[in-house]
Design a protein around this motif. Structure first.
Motif, PDB file in Angstrom:
ATOM      1  N   LEU A  42      -1.119 -17.626  -0.737  1.00 35.06           N
ATOM      2  CA  LEU A  42      -2.012 -16.748   0.012  1.00 35.06           C
ATOM      3  C   LEU A  42      -3.456 -17.199  -0.152  1.00 35.06           C
ATOM      4  CD1 LEU A  42      -2.626 -14.106   1.587  1.00 35.06           C
ATOM      5  CD2 LEU A  42      -2.683 -12.950  -0.626  1.00 35.06           C
ATOM      6  N   GLY A  45      -3.836 -20.734   1.281  1.00 32.64           N
ATOM      7  CA  GLY A  45      -3.644 -20.630   2.724  1.00 32.64           C
ATOM      8  C   GLY A  45      -4.837 -20.032   3.432  1.00 32.64           C
ATOM      9  N   SER A 186       5.321 -12.098   5.861  1.00 33.83           N
ATOM     10  CA  SER A 186       4.056 -12.805   6.037  1.00 33.83           C
ATOM     11  C   SER A 186       3.843 -13.821   4.924  1.00 33.83           C
ATOM     12  CB  SER A 186       2.893 -11.802   6.052  1.00 33.83           C
ATOM     13  OG  SER A 186       3.063 -10.850   7.075  1.00 33.83           O
ATOM     14  N   THR A 190       3.294 -17.900   5.117  1.00 37.15           N
ATOM     15  CA  THR A 190       2.103 -18.496   4.508  1.00 37.15           C
ATOM     16  C   THR A 190       2.467 -19.629   3.557  1.00 37.15           C
ATOM     17  OG1 THR A 190       0.898 -16.415   4.665  1.00 37.15           O
ATOM     18  CG2 THR A 190       0.076 -18.018   3.081  1.00 37.15           C
ATOM     19  N   THR A 191       3.504 -19.454   2.745  1.00 32.16           N
ATOM     20  CA  THR A 191       3.908 -20.485   1.787  1.00 32.16           C
ATOM     21  C   THR A 191       4.323 -21.764   2.496  1.00 32.16           C
ATOM     22  OG1 THR A 191       4.637 -18.797   0.201  1.00 32.16           O
ATOM     23  CG2 THR A 191       5.481 -21.029  -0.108  1.00 32.16           C
ATOM     24  N   THR A 193       3.555 -22.794   5.611  1.00 30.49           N
ATOM     25  CA  THR A 193       2.443 -23.428   6.326  1.00 30.49           C
ATOM     26  C   THR A 193       1.421 -24.026   5.369  1.00 30.49           C
ATOM     27  OG1 THR A 193       1.356 -21.257   6.518  1.00 30.49           O
ATOM     28  CG2 THR A 193       2.673 -22.010   8.387  1.00 30.49           C
ATOM     29  N   THR A 194       1.265 -23.440   4.180  1.00 33.11           N
ATOM     30  CA  THR A 194       0.338 -24.006   3.191  1.00 33.11           C
ATOM     31  C   THR A 194       0.836 -25.355   2.692  1.00 33.11           C
ATOM     32  OG1 THR A 194      -0.425 -21.812   2.487  1.00 33.11           O
ATOM     33  CG2 THR A 194      -0.761 -23.640   0.951  1.00 33.11           C
ATOM     34  N   SER A 324      -2.249 -20.366   9.708  1.00 31.80           N
ATOM     35  CA  SER A 324      -1.988 -19.650   8.457  1.00 31.80           C
ATOM     36  C   SER A 324      -3.264 -19.081   7.865  1.00 31.80           C
ATOM     37  CB  SER A 324      -1.290 -20.570   7.446  1.00 31.80           C
ATOM     38  OG  SER A 324      -2.195 -21.505   6.886  1.00 31.80           O
ATOM     39  N   THR A 328      -3.752 -15.159   6.829  1.00 29.51           N
ATOM     40  CA  THR A 328      -4.051 -14.666   5.483  1.00 29.51           C
ATOM     41  C   THR A 328      -5.396 -13.961   5.394  1.00 29.51           C
ATOM     42  OG1 THR A 328      -4.808 -16.915   4.961  1.00 29.51           O
ATOM     43  CG2 THR A 328      -2.594 -16.334   4.269  1.00 29.51           C
TER      44      THR A 328
END
Length: 478
Positions: A42, A45, A186, A190-191, A193-194, A324, A328
Protein backbone atom coordinates in the motif's frame (compact mmCIF):
# COMPACT_ATOMS: atom_id res chain seq x y z
CA UNK A 1 -17.02 22.94 32.74
CA UNK A 2 -18.95 21.66 29.69
CA UNK A 3 -16.79 21.82 26.59
CA UNK A 4 -19.27 23.87 24.57
CA UNK A 5 -19.35 26.63 27.22
CA UNK A 6 -15.59 27.12 27.44
CA UNK A 7 -13.96 30.23 25.97
CA UNK A 8 -13.30 30.14 22.24
CA UNK A 9 -9.52 29.86 22.59
CA UNK A 10 -9.88 26.93 24.98
CA UNK A 11 -12.11 25.10 22.53
CA UNK A 12 -9.72 25.70 19.64
CA UNK A 13 -6.79 24.28 21.63
CA UNK A 14 -8.59 21.28 23.12
CA UNK A 15 -7.04 17.94 22.25
CA UNK A 16 -8.66 14.57 21.76
CA UNK A 17 -7.33 12.15 24.39
CA UNK A 18 -4.98 9.48 23.02
CA UNK A 19 -7.00 6.88 24.89
CA UNK A 20 -10.15 7.95 23.03
CA UNK A 21 -8.35 7.81 19.68
CA UNK A 22 -7.13 4.31 20.47
CA UNK A 23 -10.62 3.27 21.53
CA UNK A 24 -12.03 4.59 18.24
CA UNK A 25 -9.53 2.44 16.37
CA UNK A 26 -10.27 -0.68 18.41
CA UNK A 27 -14.04 -0.36 17.90
CA UNK A 28 -13.91 0.72 14.27
CA UNK A 29 -16.47 -0.73 11.85
CA UNK A 30 -13.71 -1.11 9.26
CA UNK A 31 -12.33 -4.63 8.69
CA UNK A 32 -8.88 -5.55 10.07
CA UNK A 33 -7.42 -7.61 7.26
CA UNK A 34 -4.01 -6.12 6.35
CA UNK A 35 -0.69 -7.69 7.36
CA UNK A 36 2.83 -6.30 6.92
CA UNK A 37 3.23 -7.16 3.21
CA UNK A 38 -0.06 -5.55 2.11
CA UNK A 39 0.81 -2.47 4.19
CA UNK A 40 4.22 -2.19 2.50
CA UNK A 41 2.54 -2.70 -0.88
CA UNK A 42 0.00 0.00 0.00
CA UNK A 43 2.77 2.41 0.99
CA UNK A 44 5.03 1.67 -1.97
CA UNK A 45 2.05 1.50 -4.31
CA UNK A 46 0.93 4.98 -3.27
CA UNK A 47 4.42 6.37 -3.84
CA UNK A 48 6.48 4.53 -6.41
CA UNK A 49 5.60 5.87 -9.81
CA UNK A 50 4.15 9.22 -8.81
CA UNK A 51 7.43 11.13 -9.04
CA UNK A 52 9.22 8.99 -11.58
CA UNK A 53 6.53 8.14 -14.11
CA UNK A 54 4.80 11.53 -13.89
CA UNK A 55 6.69 14.43 -12.32
CA UNK A 56 10.32 13.81 -13.35
CA UNK A 57 9.66 15.52 -16.67
CA UNK A 58 8.17 18.57 -14.94
CA UNK A 59 10.93 18.87 -12.30
CA UNK A 60 14.01 18.23 -14.47
CA UNK A 61 13.94 21.60 -16.31
CA UNK A 62 13.85 23.44 -12.96
CA UNK A 63 17.05 21.90 -11.56
CA UNK A 64 18.82 20.52 -14.62
CA UNK A 65 20.72 17.25 -14.08
CA UNK A 66 20.81 18.19 -10.37
CA UNK A 67 17.20 16.98 -10.24
CA UNK A 68 18.82 13.82 -8.84
CA UNK A 69 19.94 15.93 -5.85
CA UNK A 70 16.40 17.32 -5.64
CA UNK A 71 15.06 13.80 -5.14
CA UNK A 72 17.68 13.16 -2.43
CA UNK A 73 16.80 16.42 -0.66
CA UNK A 74 13.09 15.61 -0.79
CA UNK A 75 13.87 12.08 0.45
CA UNK A 76 15.80 13.46 3.46
CA UNK A 77 12.86 15.68 4.38
CA UNK A 78 10.58 12.68 3.96
CA UNK A 79 12.90 10.46 6.02
CA UNK A 80 12.91 12.71 9.07
CA UNK A 81 9.15 13.11 8.81
CA UNK A 82 8.72 9.36 8.24
CA UNK A 83 10.54 8.62 11.51
CA UNK A 84 8.09 10.91 13.29
CA UNK A 85 5.18 9.29 11.47
CA UNK A 86 6.43 5.86 12.52
CA UNK A 87 6.38 6.78 16.19
CA UNK A 88 2.91 8.29 16.07
CA UNK A 89 1.53 5.48 13.89
CA UNK A 90 2.67 2.93 16.48
CA UNK A 91 1.34 4.98 19.40
CA UNK A 92 -1.96 6.13 17.85
CA UNK A 93 -2.91 3.49 15.21
CA UNK A 94 -6.07 5.04 13.74
CA UNK A 95 -7.30 5.98 10.28
CA UNK A 96 -6.77 9.72 10.43
CA UNK A 97 -2.99 9.73 9.95
CA UNK A 98 -1.46 13.19 10.59
CA UNK A 99 -4.93 14.62 11.30
CA UNK A 100 -5.45 12.28 14.25
CA UNK A 101 -1.89 12.77 15.49
CA UNK A 102 -2.26 16.55 15.60
CA UNK A 103 -5.68 16.24 17.25
CA UNK A 104 -3.98 14.37 20.09
CA UNK A 105 -1.12 16.84 20.42
CA UNK A 106 -1.77 20.32 19.02
CA UNK A 107 -5.49 20.84 19.42
CA UNK A 108 -8.67 20.82 17.36
CA UNK A 109 -8.03 23.88 15.20
CA UNK A 110 -4.55 22.71 14.17
CA UNK A 111 -5.95 19.21 13.57
CA UNK A 112 -8.59 20.67 11.28
CA UNK A 113 -5.96 22.66 9.37
CA UNK A 114 -3.84 19.51 9.06
CA UNK A 115 -6.79 17.43 7.91
CA UNK A 116 -7.78 20.10 5.41
CA UNK A 117 -4.19 20.10 4.06
CA UNK A 118 -4.30 16.30 3.79
CA UNK A 119 -7.50 16.49 1.76
CA UNK A 120 -5.70 18.86 -0.60
CA UNK A 121 -2.60 16.62 -0.64
CA UNK A 122 -4.45 13.40 -1.38
CA UNK A 123 -7.14 14.65 -3.69
CA UNK A 124 -4.87 16.75 -5.86
CA UNK A 125 -2.10 14.13 -5.98
CA UNK A 126 -4.59 11.53 -7.22
CA UNK A 127 -5.62 13.95 -9.95
CA UNK A 128 -1.96 14.67 -10.85
CA UNK A 129 -1.13 10.99 -11.16
CA UNK A 130 -4.26 10.39 -13.23
CA UNK A 131 -3.10 13.09 -15.67
CA UNK A 132 0.25 11.32 -15.98
CA UNK A 133 -1.55 8.01 -16.52
CA UNK A 134 -3.39 9.59 -19.41
CA UNK A 135 -0.07 10.52 -21.04
CA UNK A 136 1.25 6.96 -20.76
CA UNK A 137 -2.00 5.53 -22.09
CA UNK A 138 -1.62 7.67 -25.21
CA UNK A 139 2.04 6.60 -25.55
CA UNK A 140 0.99 2.95 -25.30
CA UNK A 141 -1.79 3.32 -27.87
CA UNK A 142 0.49 5.17 -30.25
CA UNK A 143 3.27 2.56 -30.06
CA UNK A 144 0.97 -0.45 -30.42
CA UNK A 145 -1.75 0.54 -32.88
CA UNK A 146 -0.41 3.84 -34.24
CA UNK A 147 -3.35 5.83 -32.90
CA UNK A 148 -3.92 7.95 -29.84
CA UNK A 149 -6.68 10.05 -28.37
CA UNK A 150 -6.94 13.56 -29.80
CA UNK A 151 -5.61 16.43 -27.68
CA UNK A 152 -9.13 17.70 -27.06
CA UNK A 153 -9.94 14.49 -25.15
CA UNK A 154 -6.57 13.84 -23.48
CA UNK A 155 -5.43 17.27 -22.24
CA UNK A 156 -6.81 19.70 -19.70
CA UNK A 157 -8.14 23.07 -20.94
CA UNK A 158 -5.29 25.40 -21.88
CA UNK A 159 -2.84 22.57 -22.67
CA UNK A 160 -2.13 21.95 -26.37
CA UNK A 161 -5.71 22.24 -27.57
CA UNK A 162 -7.17 20.34 -24.64
CA UNK A 163 -10.82 20.44 -23.65
CA UNK A 164 -11.11 17.58 -21.14
CA UNK A 165 -8.67 14.86 -20.01
CA UNK A 166 -11.07 11.97 -20.39
CA UNK A 167 -8.65 9.08 -19.59
CA UNK A 168 -7.59 10.78 -16.34
CA UNK A 169 -11.19 10.97 -15.19
CA UNK A 170 -11.86 7.36 -16.23
CA UNK A 171 -8.94 5.89 -14.24
CA UNK A 172 -10.12 7.71 -11.11
CA UNK A 173 -13.63 6.32 -11.53
CA UNK A 174 -12.25 2.80 -12.07
CA UNK A 175 -10.18 3.08 -8.87
CA UNK A 176 -13.31 4.24 -7.06
CA UNK A 177 -15.15 1.13 -8.22
CA UNK A 178 -12.34 -1.13 -6.96
CA UNK A 179 -12.37 0.57 -3.54
CA UNK A 180 -16.11 0.00 -3.26
CA UNK A 181 -15.41 -3.75 -3.60
CA UNK A 182 -13.69 -3.92 -0.19
CA UNK A 183 -10.28 -3.30 1.39
CA UNK A 184 -9.04 -6.89 1.12
CA UNK A 185 -9.74 -6.99 -2.60
CA UNK A 186 -8.16 -3.55 -3.07
CA UNK A 187 -5.03 -4.68 -1.19
CA UNK A 188 -4.65 -7.72 -3.44
CA UNK A 189 -4.80 -5.54 -6.55
CA UNK A 190 -2.29 -3.13 -5.02
CA UNK A 191 0.22 -5.89 -4.18
CA UNK A 192 0.20 -7.31 -7.70
CA UNK A 193 0.50 -3.92 -9.42
CA UNK A 194 3.28 -2.80 -7.05
CA UNK A 195 5.40 -5.85 -7.93
CA UNK A 196 4.78 -5.13 -11.62
CA UNK A 197 5.80 -1.51 -11.11
CA UNK A 198 9.13 -2.47 -9.53
CA UNK A 199 9.83 -4.88 -12.39
CA UNK A 200 9.09 -2.18 -15.00
CA UNK A 201 11.45 0.32 -13.33
CA UNK A 202 14.23 -2.27 -13.10
CA UNK A 203 13.73 -2.88 -16.83
CA UNK A 204 13.97 0.87 -17.47
CA UNK A 205 17.26 1.26 -15.56
CA UNK A 206 18.84 -1.73 -17.33
CA UNK A 207 17.94 -0.37 -20.79
CA UNK A 208 18.58 3.35 -20.10
CA UNK A 209 22.07 2.78 -18.73
CA UNK A 210 23.23 1.73 -22.22
CA UNK A 211 22.42 5.23 -23.48
CA UNK A 212 24.11 7.03 -20.58
CA UNK A 213 26.30 9.98 -21.67
CA UNK A 214 28.24 12.05 -19.14
CA UNK A 215 27.81 15.19 -21.25
CA UNK A 216 24.10 15.09 -20.46
CA UNK A 217 25.01 15.87 -16.84
CA UNK A 218 26.61 19.24 -17.65
CA UNK A 219 26.00 21.91 -16.61
CA UNK A 220 24.93 19.98 -13.53
CA UNK A 221 23.02 22.70 -11.65
CA UNK A 222 22.33 25.56 -14.10
CA UNK A 223 19.85 27.24 -11.73
CA UNK A 224 21.96 26.69 -8.62
CA UNK A 225 20.54 25.92 -5.19
CA UNK A 226 17.29 27.72 -5.98
CA UNK A 227 16.64 25.35 -8.89
CA UNK A 228 17.44 22.28 -6.78
CA UNK A 229 15.14 23.30 -3.91
CA UNK A 230 12.42 24.41 -6.34
CA UNK A 231 12.45 21.02 -8.05
CA UNK A 232 12.60 19.27 -4.66
CA UNK A 233 9.49 21.18 -3.61
CA UNK A 234 7.65 19.90 -6.68
CA UNK A 235 8.72 16.25 -6.34
CA UNK A 236 8.23 16.10 -2.58
CA UNK A 237 4.64 14.97 -3.04
CA UNK A 238 6.15 11.84 -4.62
CA UNK A 239 7.02 10.65 -1.11
CA UNK A 240 3.55 10.65 0.46
CA UNK A 241 3.16 6.88 0.24
CA UNK A 242 4.11 6.21 3.85
CA UNK A 243 1.42 8.68 4.85
CA UNK A 244 -1.07 6.52 2.96
CA UNK A 245 0.08 3.48 4.97
CA UNK A 246 -0.62 5.31 8.21
CA UNK A 247 -4.23 5.87 7.13
CA UNK A 248 -4.73 2.08 7.31
CA UNK A 249 -4.37 2.03 11.11
CA UNK A 250 -7.87 0.66 11.63
CA UNK A 251 -7.58 -2.01 8.94
CA UNK A 252 -4.17 -3.41 9.91
CA UNK A 253 -4.17 -6.66 11.88
CA UNK A 254 -1.27 -5.57 14.11
CA UNK A 255 -0.94 -1.82 13.56
CA UNK A 256 1.45 -1.02 16.41
CA UNK A 257 4.00 -3.53 15.11
CA UNK A 258 3.45 -3.35 11.35
CA UNK A 259 2.75 0.33 10.60
CA UNK A 260 6.19 1.65 11.67
CA UNK A 261 7.91 -1.16 9.74
CA UNK A 262 5.87 -0.54 6.60
CA UNK A 263 6.56 3.20 6.72
CA UNK A 264 10.35 2.89 6.99
CA UNK A 265 10.75 -0.02 4.53
CA UNK A 266 8.63 1.65 1.87
CA UNK A 267 10.54 4.93 2.08
CA UNK A 268 13.88 3.17 1.60
CA UNK A 269 12.61 1.22 -1.42
CA UNK A 270 11.07 4.28 -3.05
CA UNK A 271 14.09 6.54 -2.53
CA UNK A 272 16.49 4.03 -4.10
CA UNK A 273 14.18 3.60 -7.08
CA UNK A 274 13.72 7.34 -7.62
CA UNK A 275 17.43 8.15 -7.51
CA UNK A 276 18.42 5.30 -9.83
CA UNK A 277 15.74 6.04 -12.41
CA UNK A 278 16.26 9.83 -12.34
CA UNK A 279 20.05 9.46 -12.71
CA UNK A 280 19.85 7.06 -15.66
CA UNK A 281 17.05 9.03 -17.37
CA UNK A 282 18.91 12.35 -17.21
CA UNK A 283 22.16 10.70 -18.27
CA UNK A 284 20.49 9.02 -21.23
CA UNK A 285 18.65 11.93 -22.88
CA UNK A 286 19.22 15.15 -20.88
CA UNK A 287 16.70 17.37 -19.13
CA UNK A 288 15.32 19.10 -22.24
CA UNK A 289 13.99 15.87 -23.70
CA UNK A 290 12.53 14.84 -20.35
CA UNK A 291 10.66 18.12 -20.05
CA UNK A 292 8.81 17.74 -23.34
CA UNK A 293 6.62 14.74 -22.50
CA UNK A 294 4.13 13.61 -19.85
CA UNK A 295 5.34 10.07 -20.63
CA UNK A 296 9.01 10.96 -20.11
CA UNK A 297 10.37 7.49 -19.33
CA UNK A 298 8.83 5.97 -22.43
CA UNK A 299 10.44 8.80 -24.43
CA UNK A 300 13.83 7.93 -22.91
CA UNK A 301 13.63 4.29 -23.96
CA UNK A 302 12.49 5.13 -27.48
CA UNK A 303 15.43 7.50 -27.95
CA UNK A 304 18.02 5.18 -26.37
CA UNK A 305 17.08 2.04 -28.30
CA UNK A 306 15.75 3.50 -31.54
CA UNK A 307 13.08 0.81 -31.32
CA UNK A 308 9.45 0.95 -30.34
CA UNK A 309 9.07 -2.17 -28.22
CA UNK A 310 10.98 -1.02 -25.06
CA UNK A 311 8.83 2.11 -24.86
CA UNK A 312 5.75 -0.04 -25.43
CA UNK A 313 6.72 -2.37 -22.57
CA UNK A 314 7.33 0.58 -20.25
CA UNK A 315 4.14 2.38 -21.25
CA UNK A 316 2.09 -0.80 -20.74
CA UNK A 317 3.63 -1.31 -17.30
CA UNK A 318 3.08 2.33 -16.44
CA UNK A 319 -0.57 2.23 -17.48
CA UNK A 320 -1.16 -0.58 -14.98
CA UNK A 321 1.27 0.58 -12.30
CA UNK A 322 0.24 4.24 -12.14
CA UNK A 323 -3.36 3.14 -11.79
CA UNK A 324 -2.32 1.52 -8.49
CA UNK A 325 -1.13 4.92 -7.22
CA UNK A 326 -4.53 6.36 -8.01
CA UNK A 327 -6.14 3.50 -6.12
CA UNK A 328 -4.01 3.68 -2.97
CA UNK A 329 -3.94 7.45 -2.58
CA UNK A 330 -7.69 7.65 -3.15
CA UNK A 331 -8.02 5.04 -0.40
CA UNK A 332 -5.98 7.24 1.97
CA UNK A 333 -8.15 10.28 1.42
CA UNK A 334 -11.37 8.41 2.17
CA UNK A 335 -9.94 7.11 5.48
CA UNK A 336 -8.92 10.59 6.61
CA UNK A 337 -12.47 11.74 5.95
CA UNK A 338 -13.72 8.79 8.04
CA UNK A 339 -11.73 10.06 11.03
CA UNK A 340 -12.82 13.68 10.57
CA UNK A 341 -16.43 12.61 10.19
CA UNK A 342 -16.29 10.44 13.31
CA UNK A 343 -15.14 13.55 15.20
CA UNK A 344 -18.12 15.38 13.62
CA UNK A 345 -15.96 18.05 12.04
CA UNK A 346 -17.43 17.06 8.66
CA UNK A 347 -20.90 15.52 8.05
CA UNK A 348 -21.44 12.04 9.55
CA UNK A 349 -22.26 10.53 6.16
CA UNK A 350 -18.51 10.34 5.40
CA UNK A 351 -18.03 7.79 8.22
CA UNK A 352 -21.02 5.64 7.31
CA UNK A 353 -19.91 2.11 6.39
CA UNK A 354 -21.76 -0.06 3.86
CA UNK A 355 -22.30 -3.80 3.77
CA UNK A 356 -18.79 -4.42 2.43
CA UNK A 357 -17.48 -2.47 5.42
CA UNK A 358 -16.18 0.39 3.32
CA UNK A 359 -17.31 4.06 3.54
CA UNK A 360 -19.53 3.96 0.46
CA UNK A 361 -20.86 7.53 0.18
CA UNK A 362 -17.45 8.91 1.19
CA UNK A 363 -15.73 6.94 -1.59
CA UNK A 364 -18.28 7.96 -4.22
CA UNK A 365 -18.08 11.67 -3.36
CA UNK A 366 -14.27 11.73 -3.24
CA UNK A 367 -13.97 9.76 -6.46
CA UNK A 368 -16.35 12.09 -8.28
CA UNK A 369 -14.61 15.30 -7.18
CA UNK A 370 -11.12 13.98 -7.98
CA UNK A 371 -12.28 12.78 -11.40
CA UNK A 372 -13.39 16.33 -12.24
CA UNK A 373 -10.03 17.75 -11.08
CA UNK A 374 -8.13 15.21 -13.16
CA UNK A 375 -10.18 16.05 -16.22
CA UNK A 376 -9.82 19.84 -16.03
CA UNK A 377 -6.56 20.88 -14.27
CA UNK A 378 -3.04 20.69 -15.84
CA UNK A 379 -0.34 18.46 -14.31
CA UNK A 380 2.15 21.13 -13.18
CA UNK A 381 -0.43 23.06 -11.14
CA UNK A 382 -1.67 19.84 -9.52
CA UNK A 383 1.83 18.71 -8.48
CA UNK A 384 2.75 21.97 -6.75
CA UNK A 385 -0.62 22.22 -4.97
CA UNK A 386 -0.08 18.70 -3.64
CA UNK A 387 3.41 19.51 -2.36
CA UNK A 388 2.33 22.45 -0.23
CA UNK A 389 -0.40 20.43 1.49
CA UNK A 390 2.03 17.57 2.10
CA UNK A 391 4.75 19.79 3.55
CA UNK A 392 2.40 21.52 5.99
CA UNK A 393 1.03 18.18 7.23
CA UNK A 394 4.48 16.64 7.60
CA UNK A 395 5.76 19.68 9.50
CA UNK A 396 2.89 19.37 11.97
CA UNK A 397 3.65 15.67 12.52
CA UNK A 398 7.23 16.52 13.48
CA UNK A 399 5.93 19.04 16.02
CA UNK A 400 3.40 16.48 17.26
CA UNK A 401 6.12 13.99 18.23
CA UNK A 402 7.80 16.61 20.42
CA UNK A 403 4.53 17.58 22.08
CA UNK A 404 3.42 13.99 22.75
CA UNK A 405 6.83 13.12 24.23
CA UNK A 406 6.24 15.95 26.73
CA UNK A 407 2.54 15.42 27.48
CA UNK A 408 2.48 11.58 27.38
CA UNK A 409 5.98 10.37 28.30
CA UNK A 410 4.65 7.02 29.54
CA UNK A 411 2.56 6.23 26.45
CA UNK A 412 3.34 2.86 24.87
CA UNK A 413 5.36 3.41 21.69
CA UNK A 414 6.20 0.44 19.48
CA UNK A 415 8.71 2.65 17.63
CA UNK A 416 10.60 5.63 19.00
CA UNK A 417 11.95 8.37 16.74
CA UNK A 418 15.75 8.46 17.28
CA UNK A 419 17.70 11.52 18.44
CA UNK A 420 14.70 13.51 19.66
CA UNK A 421 14.42 16.53 19.45
CA UNK A 422 16.97 16.80 16.62
CA UNK A 423 15.31 14.49 14.06
CA UNK A 424 11.82 16.09 14.33
CA UNK A 425 13.34 19.58 14.27
CA UNK A 426 15.39 18.73 11.15
CA UNK A 427 12.26 17.31 9.54
CA UNK A 428 10.39 20.52 10.34
CA UNK A 429 13.24 22.71 9.04
CA UNK A 430 13.44 20.83 5.74
CA UNK A 431 9.68 21.07 5.28
CA UNK A 432 9.91 24.85 5.78
CA UNK A 433 12.82 25.07 3.30
CA UNK A 434 10.93 23.17 0.62
CA UNK A 435 7.65 24.98 1.10
CA UNK A 436 9.45 28.31 0.61
CA UNK A 437 10.60 27.08 -2.81
CA UNK A 438 7.06 26.86 -4.19
CA UNK A 439 5.74 29.39 -6.69
CA UNK A 440 3.67 32.44 -5.57
CA UNK A 441 0.62 31.17 -7.48
CA UNK A 442 0.79 27.96 -5.41
CA UNK A 443 0.82 29.99 -2.21
CA UNK A 444 -2.16 31.98 -3.46
CA UNK A 445 -4.12 28.81 -4.22
CA UNK A 446 -3.16 27.38 -0.81
CA UNK A 447 -4.26 30.60 0.91
CA UNK A 448 -7.66 30.43 -0.76
CA UNK A 449 -7.99 26.74 0.14
CA UNK A 450 -7.08 27.52 3.78
CA UNK A 451 -9.61 30.35 4.05
CA UNK A 452 -12.35 28.09 2.67
CA UNK A 453 -11.36 25.43 5.21
CA UNK A 454 -11.48 27.86 8.14
CA UNK A 455 -14.91 29.11 7.06
CA UNK A 456 -16.19 25.51 7.02
CA UNK A 457 -14.62 24.75 10.40
CA UNK A 458 -16.06 27.79 12.22
CA UNK A 459 -19.47 27.52 10.56
CA UNK A 460 -19.84 23.74 10.89
CA UNK A 461 -17.09 21.73 12.62
CA UNK A 462 -16.55 23.87 15.71
CA UNK A 463 -20.30 23.86 16.43
CA UNK A 464 -20.78 20.11 15.99
CA UNK A 465 -17.45 18.73 17.28
CA UNK A 466 -17.79 15.52 19.29
CA UNK A 467 -15.64 17.16 21.99
CA UNK A 468 -18.51 19.58 22.66
CA UNK A 469 -20.28 16.73 24.47
CA UNK A 470 -17.38 15.98 26.81
CA UNK A 471 -17.56 17.22 30.41
CA UNK A 472 -14.04 18.61 30.27
CA UNK A 473 -11.41 19.52 27.74
CA UNK A 474 -7.68 19.25 27.52
CA UNK A 475 -5.10 21.43 25.86
CA UNK A 476 -1.61 20.69 24.62
CA UNK A 477 -0.22 21.90 27.95
CA UNK A 478 -2.43 19.75 30.14
Amino acid sequence: MPAASQPLLGRLLRTKPVEQLSSDGEHSALRRSLGLLPLIALSVGATLGTGIFVVLGAAAPKAGPAVVVSFVLAALAALFSALSYAELAGAVPVSGSAYSYTYATLGELVAWICGWCLLLEYGVSVAAVAVGWSGYLNAFLDSTIGWHLPAALSNAPGVAGGVVNLPAAVVVLLATAVLLGGVRESAAVTTVTTLLKVAVLVFFVVVAVFGFRTQNLTPFAPAGLAGITGAASVVFFSFIGFDAASTAGEEARNPQRDLPRAIIISLVVVTLAYVLVAFTAVGAVGVDTLGRSNASLATVLAKVTGAGWPATVLAAGAVIAIASVVLTVLYGQTRILVAMSRDRLVPPVFARVGRRRVPTVNTLVVGGIVAVLAALVPLGQLAEATSIGTLVAFGLVNVGVLVLRRTKPGLRRSFRTPLVPFVPLLGLALCVLLVLGLAPVTWLAFGIWSVVGLVIYFSYGARRSALNERPSTTTPDS
